[in-house]
Motif scaffolding. Structure first.
Motif, mmCIF file in Angstrom:
data_model
loop_
_atom_site.group_PDB
_atom_site.id
_atom_site.type_symbol
_atom_site.label_atom_id
_atom_site.label_comp_id
_atom_site.label_asym_id
_atom_site.label_seq_id
_atom_site.Cartn_x
_atom_site.Cartn_y
_atom_site.Cartn_z
ATOM 1 N N SER A 4 -13.314 38.633 23.430
ATOM 2 C CA SER A 4 -14.122 38.797 24.647
ATOM 3 C C SER A 4 -13.224 38.938 25.876
ATOM 4 C CB SER A 4 -15.061 37.598 24.822
ATOM 5 O OG SER A 4 -14.318 36.395 24.851
ATOM 6 N N PHE A 5 -12.088 38.262 25.875
ATOM 7 C CA PHE A 5 -11.133 38.341 26.979
ATOM 8 C C PHE A 5 -10.487 39.734 27.021
ATOM 9 C CE2 PHE A 5 -6.846 37.780 28.705
ATOM 10 C CZ PHE A 5 -7.111 37.128 29.894
ATOM 11 N N ILE A 6 -10.103 40.246 25.850
ATOM 12 C CA ILE A 6 -9.509 41.590 25.772
ATOM 13 C C ILE A 6 -10.500 42.624 26.311
ATOM 14 C CG2 ILE A 6 -8.770 43.389 24.141
ATOM 15 C CD1 ILE A 6 -7.618 41.123 22.383
ATOM 16 N N ASP A 7 -11.743 42.562 25.840
ATOM 17 C CA ASP A 7 -12.751 43.529 26.285
ATOM 18 C C ASP A 7 -12.992 43.425 27.797
ATOM 19 O OD1 ASP A 7 -13.067 44.643 23.803
ATOM 20 O OD2 ASP A 7 -14.883 43.544 23.294
ATOM 21 N N ALA A 8 -12.978 42.210 28.327
ATOM 22 C CA ALA A 8 -13.195 42.027 29.766
ATOM 23 C C ALA A 8 -12.040 42.622 30.577
ATOM 24 C CB ALA A 8 -13.369 40.547 30.088
ATOM 25 N N ARG A 9 -10.801 42.486 30.062
ATOM 26 C CA ARG A 9 -9.650 43.064 30.760
ATOM 27 C C ARG A 9 -9.744 44.590 30.784
ATOM 28 N NH1 ARG A 9 -9.879 39.043 31.887
ATOM 29 N NH2 ARG A 9 -10.117 40.104 33.856
ATOM 30 N N ILE A 10 -10.221 45.157 29.663
ATOM 31 C CA ILE A 10 -10.385 46.619 29.600
ATOM 32 C C ILE A 10 -11.455 47.076 30.590
ATOM 33 C CG2 ILE A 10 -11.134 48.522 28.102
ATOM 34 C CD1 ILE A 10 -9.679 47.049 25.774
ATOM 35 N N GLU A 11 -12.557 46.338 30.647
ATOM 36 C CA GLU A 11 -13.613 46.668 31.621
ATOM 37 C C GLU A 11 -13.063 46.636 33.045
ATOM 38 O OE1 GLU A 11 -16.598 47.658 31.188
ATOM 39 O OE2 GLU A 11 -17.530 46.769 29.417
ATOM 40 N N THR A 12 -12.252 45.609 33.346
ATOM 41 C CA THR A 12 -11.682 45.476 34.690
ATOM 42 C C THR A 12 -10.785 46.671 35.002
ATOM 43 O OG1 THR A 12 -11.727 43.084 34.477
ATOM 44 C CG2 THR A 12 -10.283 43.961 36.178
ATOM 45 N N MET A 13 -9.947 47.068 34.038
ATOM 46 C CA MET A 13 -9.053 48.209 34.281
ATOM 47 C C MET A 13 -9.852 49.495 34.436
ATOM 48 S SD MET A 13 -5.640 49.451 32.282
ATOM 49 C CE MET A 13 -4.971 51.118 32.543
ATOM 50 N N LEU A 14 -10.899 49.664 33.622
ATOM 51 C CA LEU A 14 -11.721 50.874 33.742
ATOM 52 C C LEU A 14 -12.368 50.965 35.131
ATOM 53 C CD1 LEU A 14 -13.460 51.016 30.242
ATOM 54 C CD2 LEU A 14 -11.974 52.789 31.229
ATOM 55 N N SER A 15 -12.848 49.827 35.650
ATOM 56 C CA SER A 15 -13.488 49.909 36.971
ATOM 57 C C SER A 15 -12.449 50.145 38.063
ATOM 58 C CB SER A 15 -14.375 48.697 37.262
ATOM 59 O OG SER A 15 -13.701 47.534 36.976
ATOM 60 N N PHE A 16 -11.241 49.637 37.881
ATOM 61 C CA PHE A 16 -10.173 49.904 38.861
ATOM 62 C C PHE A 16 -9.788 51.391 38.821
ATOM 63 C CE2 PHE A 16 -6.256 48.973 41.216
ATOM 64 C CZ PHE A 16 -6.699 47.955 42.052
ATOM 65 N N CYS A 17 -9.703 51.963 37.615
ATOM 66 C CA CYS A 17 -9.414 53.398 37.466
ATOM 67 C C CYS A 17 -10.476 54.216 38.198
ATOM 68 C CB CYS A 17 -9.388 53.805 35.997
ATOM 69 S SG CYS A 17 -7.931 53.271 35.099
ATOM 70 N N GLU A 18 -11.730 53.839 37.988
ATOM 71 C CA GLU A 18 -12.854 54.537 38.625
ATOM 72 C C GLU A 18 -12.687 54.519 40.148
ATOM 73 O OE1 GLU A 18 -15.512 55.444 36.516
ATOM 74 O OE2 GLU A 18 -16.652 56.383 38.124
ATOM 75 N N TRP A 52 -5.586 51.492 24.097
ATOM 76 C CA TRP A 52 -5.485 50.216 24.817
ATOM 77 C C TRP A 52 -4.470 49.246 24.219
ATOM 78 C CZ3 TRP A 52 -7.629 50.355 29.337
ATOM 79 C CH2 TRP A 52 -8.770 51.129 29.557
ATOM 80 N N ASN A 53 -3.778 48.568 25.091
ATOM 81 C CA ASN A 53 -2.932 47.456 24.663
ATOM 82 C C ASN A 53 -2.986 46.389 25.759
ATOM 83 O OD1 ASN A 53 -1.216 45.933 23.160
ATOM 84 N ND2 ASN A 53 0.625 47.144 23.556
ATOM 85 N N ILE A 54 -3.677 45.305 25.467
ATOM 86 C CA ILE A 54 -3.759 44.185 26.421
ATOM 87 C C ILE A 54 -2.669 43.214 25.998
ATOM 88 C CG2 ILE A 54 -5.263 42.378 27.369
ATOM 89 C CD1 ILE A 54 -6.094 45.348 27.983
ATOM 90 N N VAL A 55 -1.609 43.169 26.822
ATOM 91 C CA VAL A 55 -0.379 42.499 26.404
ATOM 92 C C VAL A 55 -0.237 41.146 27.097
ATOM 93 C CG1 VAL A 55 2.122 42.743 26.201
ATOM 94 C CG2 VAL A 55 0.690 44.788 26.295
ATOM 95 N N GLU A 56 0.045 40.151 26.294
ATOM 96 C CA GLU A 56 0.451 38.836 26.823
ATOM 97 C C GLU A 56 1.915 38.671 26.452
ATOM 98 O OE1 GLU A 56 -3.098 35.495 26.855
ATOM 99 O OE2 GLU A 56 -1.873 35.708 25.082
ATOM 100 N N PHE A 57 2.784 38.614 27.433
ATOM 101 C CA PHE A 57 4.211 38.464 27.125
ATOM 102 C C PHE A 57 4.532 37.029 26.728
ATOM 103 C CE2 PHE A 57 3.850 42.052 30.098
ATOM 104 C CZ PHE A 57 4.336 43.048 29.276
ATOM 105 N N GLN A 58 3.692 36.102 27.215
ATOM 106 C CA GLN A 58 3.755 34.702 26.771
ATOM 107 C C GLN A 58 2.363 34.345 26.288
ATOM 108 O OE1 GLN A 58 6.360 32.695 26.545
ATOM 109 N NE2 GLN A 58 7.751 34.220 27.402
ATOM 110 N N PRO A 59 2.206 33.915 25.038
ATOM 111 C CA PRO A 59 0.858 33.613 24.546
ATOM 112 C C PRO A 59 0.115 32.646 25.468
ATOM 113 C CG PRO A 59 2.427 33.574 22.730
ATOM 114 C CD PRO A 59 3.234 33.722 24.004
ATOM 115 N N GLY A 60 -1.100 33.021 25.847
ATOM 116 C CA GLY A 60 -1.935 32.155 26.693
ATOM 117 C C GLY A 60 -1.659 32.264 28.172
ATOM 118 N N ALA A 61 -0.703 33.132 28.577
ATOM 119 C CA ALA A 61 -0.329 33.207 29.997
ATOM 120 C C ALA A 61 -0.554 34.614 30.555
ATOM 121 C CB ALA A 61 1.137 32.790 30.180
ATOM 122 N N PHE A 62 -1.691 35.214 30.203
ATOM 123 C CA PHE A 62 -1.944 36.597 30.618
ATOM 124 C C PHE A 62 -1.892 36.759 32.138
ATOM 125 C CE2 PHE A 62 -4.737 40.107 31.848
ATOM 126 C CZ PHE A 62 -4.190 41.131 31.107
ATOM 127 N N ALA A 63 -2.462 35.805 32.884
ATOM 128 C CA ALA A 63 -2.552 35.951 34.343
ATOM 129 C C ALA A 63 -1.173 35.980 34.998
ATOM 130 C CB ALA A 63 -3.384 34.824 34.934
#
Ligand code: FE2
Length: 229
Positions: A4-18, A52-63
């Protein structure tokens, strides 16, 4: 990382692209049934590591240490020695405020990182030797049409529209500052599985927790959707 977090990040990027007038190709919205309906296209997407690739360079620290990536095109790096053909690649990158991609370098790939819109995009640079050790020497980097002469660890701020050319062995970290940034990468074709050297090396990505039905397909899902899988 939760689905659900991955899908939400994709939605956020899509709206920013728009918001910035950037349209991604139709396969950005493909679900599993679209992949199954066109196995040849699915094989092409898998081969190029597209999408799509929603990348966490440190697990659990996406932000703090994450990046949302959409790979639009990827040529064939095996043709580089032929000197002609589809030797280029393009990615869209989305960094939220303060979200950092850690230092890494490439051995094959030269890339231009472009601020396509939004806030400032800061790139921190240092030249490294063949073993990836930082060099205590000045180096030159092209910012659009201007050549910069930089000291190790220098930071270059890209305003929307500006770009920086990163040659092999110029290690770079980057982040958005003062808001989110839609960035782009225009580069030589490369094998992302073998041409990304992070300093230090990254931990293995956390497994995906399938807490909700998948709406978007990511590069981590592709092998399961390839023909014959
Ligand atoms: Fe890079």
């Amino acid at each position: 990382m939760k689905r659900s977090f991955i899908d939400a990040r994709i939605e956020t990027m899509l709206s920013f692209c728009e918001r910035f007038g950037v349209r991604l190709p139709p396969f950005a919205l493909w679900g599993e049934s679209d992949y199954r309906a066109d196995p040849a296209a699915a094989a092409r997407i898998l081969e190029g590591g597209l999408g799509w690739n929603i990348v966490e360079f440190q697990p659990g620290a996406f932000a703090q240490a994450g990046l949302s990536v959409f790979t639009l095109r990827m040529g064939d790096w095996r043709h580089l020695s032929h000197g002609r053909g589809r030797l280029y690649a393009e990615k869209a990158l989305f960094a939220e405020d303060g979200q950092r991609t850690p230092h890494h370098y490439h051995i094959v790939k030269t890339e231009d990182v472009v601020n396509r819109g939004g806030a400032k995009f800061v790139v921190e640079l240092v030249k490294v030797d063949r073993a990836g050790a930082p060099l205590n020497e000045r180096f030159r980097v092209l910012k659009d049409v201007k050549m910069l002469d930089l000291q190790p660890g220098a930071r270059v701020t890209l305003e929307p529209g500006e770009s920086l050319t990163l040659e092999p062995f110029v290690a770079h970290a980057f982040w958005a500052e003062g808001g989110a940034t839609l960035a782009g990468e225009v580069s030589l074709a490369n094998d992302d599985r073998s041409d990304n050297y992070f300093l230090p090396a990254l931990p293995a990505p956390a497994p995906i927790d399938e807490d909700a039905p998948r709406r978007f397909v990511t590069v981590r899902d592709l092998p399961k959707l390839a023909p014959g899988a």
